[in-house]
Write a protein that holds these residues in place. Structure first.
Motif, short mmCIF file in Angstrom:
data_model
loop_
_atom_site.label_atom_id
_atom_site.label_comp_id
_atom_site.label_asym_id
_atom_site.label_seq_id
_atom_site.Cartn_x
_atom_site.Cartn_y
_atom_site.Cartn_z
N LEU A 234 0.82 -1.20 0.00
CA LEU A 234 0.00 0.00 0.00
C LEU A 234 0.86 1.26 0.00
O LEU A 234 0.61 2.20 -0.75
CB LEU A 234 -0.91 0.00 1.23
N PHE A 235 1.90 1.28 0.83
CA PHE A 235 2.73 2.47 0.97
C PHE A 235 3.76 2.60 -0.15
O PHE A 235 4.06 3.70 -0.60
CB PHE A 235 3.45 2.47 2.31
N GLY A 236 4.32 1.47 -0.58
CA GLY A 236 5.33 1.50 -1.64
C GLY A 236 6.49 2.41 -1.30
O GLY A 236 7.11 2.30 -0.23
N ASP A 237 6.79 3.36 -2.18
CA ASP A 237 7.91 4.29 -1.98
C ASP A 237 7.67 5.25 -0.82
O ASP A 237 8.61 5.91 -0.36
CB ASP A 237 8.17 5.09 -3.26
N ARG A 238 6.42 5.35 -0.36
CA ARG A 238 6.11 6.24 0.76
C ARG A 238 6.29 5.56 2.11
O ARG A 238 5.98 6.15 3.16
CB ARG A 238 4.69 6.77 0.63
N SER A 239 6.80 4.35 2.12
CA SER A 239 6.95 3.61 3.38
C SER A 239 7.76 4.37 4.43
O SER A 239 7.37 4.39 5.61
CB SER A 239 7.57 2.24 3.12
N PRO A 240 8.90 4.99 4.08
CA PRO A 240 9.63 5.73 5.12
C PRO A 240 8.79 6.80 5.81
O PRO A 240 8.89 6.98 7.03
CB PRO A 240 10.81 6.34 4.35
N LEU A 241 7.95 7.50 5.05
CA LEU A 241 7.07 8.51 5.65
C LEU A 241 6.12 7.88 6.65
O LEU A 241 5.95 8.38 7.78
CB LEU A 241 6.29 9.24 4.55
N TRP A 242 5.49 6.79 6.26
CA TRP A 242 4.55 6.12 7.14
C TRP A 242 5.25 5.51 8.35
O TRP A 242 4.71 5.53 9.47
CB TRP A 242 3.78 5.04 6.37
#
Length: 323
Positions: A234-242
Motif C-alpha cells: 500500500l505504501f510502496g515508496d512512501r513507506s519511510p514517511l509512514w
C-alpha cells in the motif's frame, strides 16, 4: 500449491528458508519433532519476543501504577513468557493452515512444513489444539477478568490470517492480536482493565505497524503476483514517511501511558520511566537510518532487531519502581 515431491509427514528438512541459522531446532531437536517445532516458529524466536514484550510492559507499568509488587507477579512474568511461546506457536500453526496454498507460491515460505509436505493439515490441527490447551491451563491461574480477556484474544488471532485477503492493513489485525498481552498482564496484576493499559496497547499496535511493514517488504513482489495485500504494498515508496508516523505514534502513546500510570507518584520515578519510550523511539530512529526496502537480508535484520527495541523500556520502568 502442492510440492511436486512432498516429504512424508514427520520427516526432517535442513531448515526453513527464513529461520535463524544454527538455531536449536535444527541442531538439537529430535528429527520427528522438528517439523512441528518449525510450524510453531520455535526456530525463529523473534515472534515470541514481540508477543511477550507488551505483556511485560503492561505488568511493570501496572506495578508502577499501584506501587505494589507481589510474589504472584513473578508467576505473571513467567506465565506470560510460557504463554507467549505457546500462543505464538498456536497462532503460527493456524496461520500456516489457512495460508498453505499461498505459502507454496512464495519463495520465502515454500519450505514451511505444510506446503513442503512435512506435516499434514490434520497433524497441524492436532498440534494447534495441544499448544492452545496448555496455554489455556496457564491462563486459568490468572484472575477472572484476565481469563476473560485471554479468551477474547482468540478472536483477532483467528481473523488475522484472513486479513490480507480483504484489507490493505492486515498489520493492524496483527497489532491487535500481538499486543493483547499489555491488557492481559495489567489486568492480571490489578484485577481490572484501566486506561493506561489501553493507551499502552495502542502504542504497541503502532509499534507493530512499524516493524511488520518493514517485514512485509520482503514479500512485496510475490504478494503483488498472488494478490495478497499489505501495508508494504500500500505504501510502496512512501513507506519511510509512514514508518516515521508509526514511530512518533509509538513514542507519544507509550509516553501518555507512562504518565497516566504514574499519576500522583514520585516525579523522579516518572522521569525515569519516561526514558523508556524515548529509548524505544531512538532505536526505531536507528532502524530508519538503515532502512533499504530492496535489501531483503537487511529488512530481516531490522525486523529482528525489534526484540532489542522492545526490551529497552523495561529497565527504565523497573528502575522507576525502585525510587
Amino acid at each position: 500449491m502442492t510440492p511436486a515431491n512432498p516429504r512424508p509427514e514427520g520427516t526432517a528438512q535442513d531448515s526453513v528458508a527464513d529461520s535463524v541459522r544454527g538455531n536449536w531446532v535444527d541442531r538439537y531437536a529430535p528429527a520427528a519433532t522438528r517439523p512441528y517445532l518449525r510450524l510453531s516458529r520455535a526456530d525463529r524466536p523473534i515472534g515470541t519476543w514481540l508477543l511477550l514484550l507488551p505483556c511485560w510492559w503492561g505488568l511493570v507499568l501496572a506495578m508502577l501504577h499501584d506501587g505494589q509488587a507481589r510474589w504472584f507477579d513473578l508467576w505473571i512474568f513467567g506465565g506470560c513468557a510460557i504463554g507467549a511461546f505457546l500462543m505464538r506457536g498456536a497462532g503460527c500453526t493456524w496461520n500456516d493452515i489457512t495460508d498453505r496454498h499461498i505459502d507454496g507460491s512464495v519463495a520465502r515460505t515454500a519450505s514451511r512444513p505444510i506446503p513442503s509436505g512435512q506435516v499434514s493439515v490434520r497433524g497441524a490441527l492436532a498440534w494447534l489444539v495441544v499448544q492452545a490447551l496448555v496455554a489455556f491451563c496457564i491462563l486459568l491461574s490468572f484472575p477472572p477478568t484476565a481469563i476473560a480477556l485471554g479468551i477474547l484474544a482468540l478472536a483477532p488471532v483467528a481473523i488475522y490470517p484472513f486479513a490480507k485477503r480483504f484489507t490493505w492493513w492486515p498489520q493492524i489485525f496483527l497489532g491487535i492480536a500481538f499486543n493483547w498481552g499489555a491488557l492481559l498482564a495489567w489486568t492480571a496484576h490489578t484485577g481490572q482493565l484501566e486506561w493506561p493499559a489501553v493507551i499502552l496497547y495502542l502504542a504497541g499496535i503502532a509499534w507493530t505497524l512499524f516493524y511488520d511493514t518493514i517485514y512485509a517488504h520482503q514479500d512485496a513482489e510475490d504478494d503483488a503476483l498472488i494478490g495478497v495485500k499489505s501495508t508494504a504494498r500500500l505504501f510502496g515508496d512512501r513507506s519511510p514517511l509512514w514508518l516515521r508516523r508509526f514511530l512518533v505514534a509509538t513514542v507519544v502513546l507509550m509516553t501518555a501511558a507512562v504518565i497516566l500510570a504514574s499519576r500522583g507518584g514520585d516525579p523522579i520515578a516518572l522521569l525515569i520511566a519516561l526514558l523508556g519510550p524515548w529509548a524505544l523511539g531512538l532505536h526505531l530512529v536507528w532502524q530508519m537510518t538503515r532502512l533499504d526496502v530492496q535489501d531483503m537480508q537487511g529488512l530481516l535484520r531490522l525486523f529482528r532487531s525489534n526484540r532489542d527495541a522492545g526490551l529497552l523500556p523495561l529497565p527504565f520502568f523497573a528502575a522507576a519502581l525502585l525510587v
